[in-house]
Motif scaffolding. Structure first.
Motif, PDB file in Angstrom:
ATOM      1  N   HIS A   1      71.081 -17.838   1.940  1.00 33.04           N
ATOM      2  CA  HIS A   1      69.959 -17.723   1.010  1.00 33.04           C
ATOM      3  C   HIS A   1      68.959 -16.732   1.585  1.00 33.04           C
ATOM      4  CE1 HIS A   1      71.373 -21.312  -1.139  1.00 33.04           C
ATOM      5  NE2 HIS A   1      71.495 -21.908   0.044  1.00 33.04           N
TER       6      HIS A   1
ATOM      7  N   THR B   1      66.304 -25.536   1.108  1.00 29.53           N
ATOM      8  CA  THR B   1      66.381 -25.155  -0.296  1.00 29.53           C
ATOM      9  C   THR B   1      66.165 -26.407  -1.143  1.00 29.53           C
ATOM     10  OG1 THR B   1      68.745 -25.549  -0.675  1.00 29.53           O
ATOM     11  CG2 THR B   1      68.120 -23.460   0.386  1.00 29.53           C
TER      12      THR B   1
ATOM     13  N   TYR C   1      62.453 -18.789  -2.009  1.00 31.39           N
ATOM     14  CA  TYR C   1      63.787 -18.479  -2.503  1.00 31.39           C
ATOM     15  C   TYR C   1      63.711 -18.024  -3.958  1.00 31.39           C
ATOM     16  CZ  TYR C   1      65.309 -21.039   1.666  1.00 31.39           C
ATOM     17  OH  TYR C   1      65.498 -21.458   2.951  1.00 31.39           O
TER      18      TYR C   1
END
Length: 364
Positions: free
Chosen positions: A13, A302, A334
């Motif tokens: 990510h 996340t 993110y």
């Protein structure tokens, strides 16, 4: 609850380039994490995330995969467990450390266990009416004044009202950084600071904290190195601001020592650091028993990891979320959520997940 298979998947990510976190631990520019899927014998699945960063816990995604597949799985598959804690005990017994790997499996088991019972995890653990949304704070990395202002402004415009300034990195003037943000936004933002153990001794830590007290700090997070709880306690005795313990308290044993030394006011809790959702839950309840309060901390999980973290903050009264914001800032770092449905961040508040288990599934 019977485990028939444990699946792992390494994922990458990227962090938004304009919000990269710079701290005493370095630069967090991307997240190479491990998704864990536990398959039950009834076709149900539980999900977890190992938010692995070597500088934080010594783990990498590859190391976590090895430990899970080669050490944990042979001891857990085909086993029958009445509660996730039983499986975590197996992992703790056969392997020291590796908290984020253990947490990914343990969290997935809680997700599976709740789904088998057709309830949310919140319903299994709550000691209050779960709150619907949780104020988050976001980390302003150590940058020059101009960039500090830019990032703080981004967060402010997103509705985030508690700012966490990373401090203690050589070459950056923390006084000037906080002064600029306070001057621009006035008294309304809640200022917290996080040194990530930057100050090597008590005198240095106290001096750094006292220099920032004019900016009305709500708390100071981990001013001293993680390997000295006593040093943290000494700083707490000498400064007039609440101390939040993070790196110094990974395990239940760490917590007992910190309580004995009265080393903190607020405990940073989250499943990855604590080696499992089970341990995080038990440590939060132990802190409550001792008269302390908790806040959710973060290793920049996340939404997959944050779902379990938000569940704890929503369900447990030891998290005074309206007074002390939690670290649930994933959407600010993110560009794309890792789960479906995504966790909702609206006006600086993260909506607690709904549905069975932790209410989310990883994006394929």
């Amino acid at each position: 609850m019977k485990i028939i298979h444990i699946e792992t998947r390494i994922v990458e990510h990227e962090i938004r380039a304009d919000h990269v976190i710079v701290s005493n631990l370095g630069r967090h520019v991307s997240s190479r994490y491990l998704v864990v899927i536990v398959h039950g014998d009834d076709g149900l699945k539980g999900y977890g995330e190992a938010a692995t960063t070597p500088g934080w816990s010594g783990e990498t995604a590859e190391a976590a995969r090895y430990v899970i597949e080669d050490v944990f799985a042979p001891r857990l598959i085909t086993g029958t467990f009445e509660h996730p804690a039983e499986a975590l005990q197996v992992m703790d017994t056969c392997c020291w450390g590796n908290p984020f790997a253990k947490s990914a499996v343990d969290t997935a088991l809680w997700d599976l266990w709740a789904k088998i019972r057709e309830v949310s995890v919140s319903e299994l653990i709550a000691d209050r009416e779960p709150v619907e949304s949780i104020p988050t704070r976001s980390s302003v990395g150590c940058y020059p004044v101009e960039d500090t202002l830019r990032i703080a402004t981004d967060f402010w415009e997103a509705g985030i009202r508690t700012l966490k300034f990373k401090i203690g990195v050589k070459g950056y003037d923390d006084v000037a950084r906080l002064a600029a943000v306070r001057e621009k936004f006035g008294d309304e933002p809640v200022f917290t600071v996080d040194a990530n153990g930057a100050y090597s001794n008590v005198k240095e830590a106290v001096a750094a904290v006292e220099e920032l007290l004019p900016f009305n700090l709500a708390l100071v997070e981990q001013p001293t190195p993680r390997d000295s709880i006593r040093m943290l306690a000494e700083v707490r005795e000498r400064v007039d601001v609440p101390i939040l313990a993070d790196e110094a308290v990974f395990t239940p044993a760490d917590l007992e020592e910190a309580l004995y030394l009265d080393a903190f006011d607020i405990l940073s809790v989250y499943p990855g650091k604590n080696g499992g959702f089970t341990h995080a839950l038990n440590m939060a309840n132990r802190a409550k028993e001792a008269g302390k309060v908790c806040a959710i901390g973060s290793n920049l999980e996340t939404d997959l990891g944050q779902a379990a973290m938000a569940t704890l903050a929503s369900a447990l009264s030891v998290f005074p979320v309206e007074e002390i914001a939690c670290d649930l800032p994933g959407a600010m770092y993110y560009p794309v959520s890792s789960v479906t449905p995504p966790l909702e961040l609206e006006r600086g508040r993260v909506k607690a997940p709904g549905g069975l288990g932790f209410g989310v599934a990883p994006v394929e």
